[in-house]
Design a protein around this motif. Structure first.
Motif, short mmCIF file in Angstrom:
data_model
loop_
_atom_site.label_atom_id
_atom_site.label_comp_id
_atom_site.label_asym_id
_atom_site.label_seq_id
_atom_site.Cartn_x
_atom_site.Cartn_y
_atom_site.Cartn_z
N UNK A 58 0.85 -1.19 0.00
CA UNK A 58 0.00 0.00 0.00
C UNK A 58 0.88 1.24 0.00
N UNK A 59 0.54 2.20 -0.84
CA UNK A 59 1.18 3.51 -0.88
C UNK A 59 0.16 4.55 -0.45
N UNK A 60 0.50 5.34 0.54
CA UNK A 60 -0.36 6.45 0.96
C UNK A 60 0.36 7.76 0.63
N UNK A 61 -0.29 8.57 -0.19
CA UNK A 61 0.29 9.86 -0.57
C UNK A 61 -0.33 10.91 0.33
N UNK A 62 0.46 11.41 1.28
CA UNK A 62 -0.09 12.30 2.29
C UNK A 62 -0.94 11.50 3.26
N UNK A 63 -1.84 12.17 3.95
CA UNK A 63 -2.72 11.46 4.86
C UNK A 63 -2.24 11.54 6.29
N UNK A 64 -2.78 10.65 7.12
CA UNK A 64 -2.47 10.71 8.54
C UNK A 64 -2.68 9.38 9.22
N UNK A 65 -2.92 9.46 10.51
CA UNK A 65 -3.04 8.25 11.32
C UNK A 65 -4.19 7.36 10.86
N UNK A 66 -5.30 7.96 10.40
CA UNK A 66 -6.46 7.16 10.02
C UNK A 66 -6.11 6.22 8.88
#
Length: 216
Positions: free
Chosen positions: A46-54
């Motif tokens: 999985x790649x998350x671009x930006x975002x946070x704890x959620x």
């Protein structure tokens, strides 16, 4: 634009998002409990671009054995997430890269990319989505959400009622392009189609937030 490198903003990020984004929790429930169980049953990376704890916690709960990489240009935001993950004893689940995604050099491909409420802060949206496309496996998926200029009068009332900073909200309402670089659903669809995504589908619209499913 927000100063995401500010320790003060990093500390209040969740409160600010929940105040300003209608259906913030609903967006995640829709993605992780409705869409992904159908569209992405097998996810190994999985790649998350930006975002946070959620994003990190929801991904861990849904795909505990997958690798998770979060790219964010703010050291303060990354530091805050790492601090919070320590409390949940899953700090080793996520790998963090401090970089703007436009300049991030990726040497691997991912099954799933999450880019939630980020693209409206990006100037070159086409290059941003192209980088996501190139970061996906051949049959990879991207879930994207964006702040648009729909129903801004309703959004302004909602955000102020929920305790958001009235001056900031008012500035966004008056100048959505300069403060948030808002983009329309038609623009997102056109760019995604030009890049090569297929199965382009707007899966939700909640006042001024659009949620998209893009398939490579």
């Amino acid at each position: 634009m927000k100063d995401f490198n500010s320790d003060e903003y990093a500390a209040m990020y969740m409160k600010d998002m929940e105040a300003k984004i209608p259906g913030y929790s609903l967006m995640f429930d829709l993605i992780f409990h409705g869409v992904l169980p159908v569209e992405a049953k097998e996810v190994h990376s999985i790649l998350s671009v930006g975002g946070g704890l959620v994003e990190v916690m929801k991904s861990h709960n849904a795909y505990e054995d997958a690798s998770f990489t979060l790219v964010d240009p703010s050291e303060s935001m990354i530091g805050k997430i790492q601090e919070e993950l320590e409390e949940y004893n899953i700090s080793e689940y996520a790998e963090f890269k401090c970089s703007s995604f436009e300049t991030y050099e990726n040497k691997r491909c991912f099954d799933l990319c999450l880019s939630l409420l980020v693209i409206h802060f990006v100037g070159d949206k086409e290059q941003f989505l192209r980088n996501i496309y190139n970061s996906l496996e051949a049959d990879g998926l991207c879930v994207l959400s964006a702040f648009s200029d729909y129903h801004l009068d309703w959004w302004e009332t909602y955000a102020i009622h929920n305790g958001a900073n009235a001056e900031q909200v008012g500035n966004t309402r008056k100048n959505p392009q300069s403060t948030m670089a808002c983009t329309s659903a038609d623009e997102i669809e056109m760019i995604a189609n030009n890049i090569g995504f297929h199965g382009i589908e707007k899966i939700a619209q909640i006042l001024s937030v659009d949620v998209w499913l893009l398939k490579k």
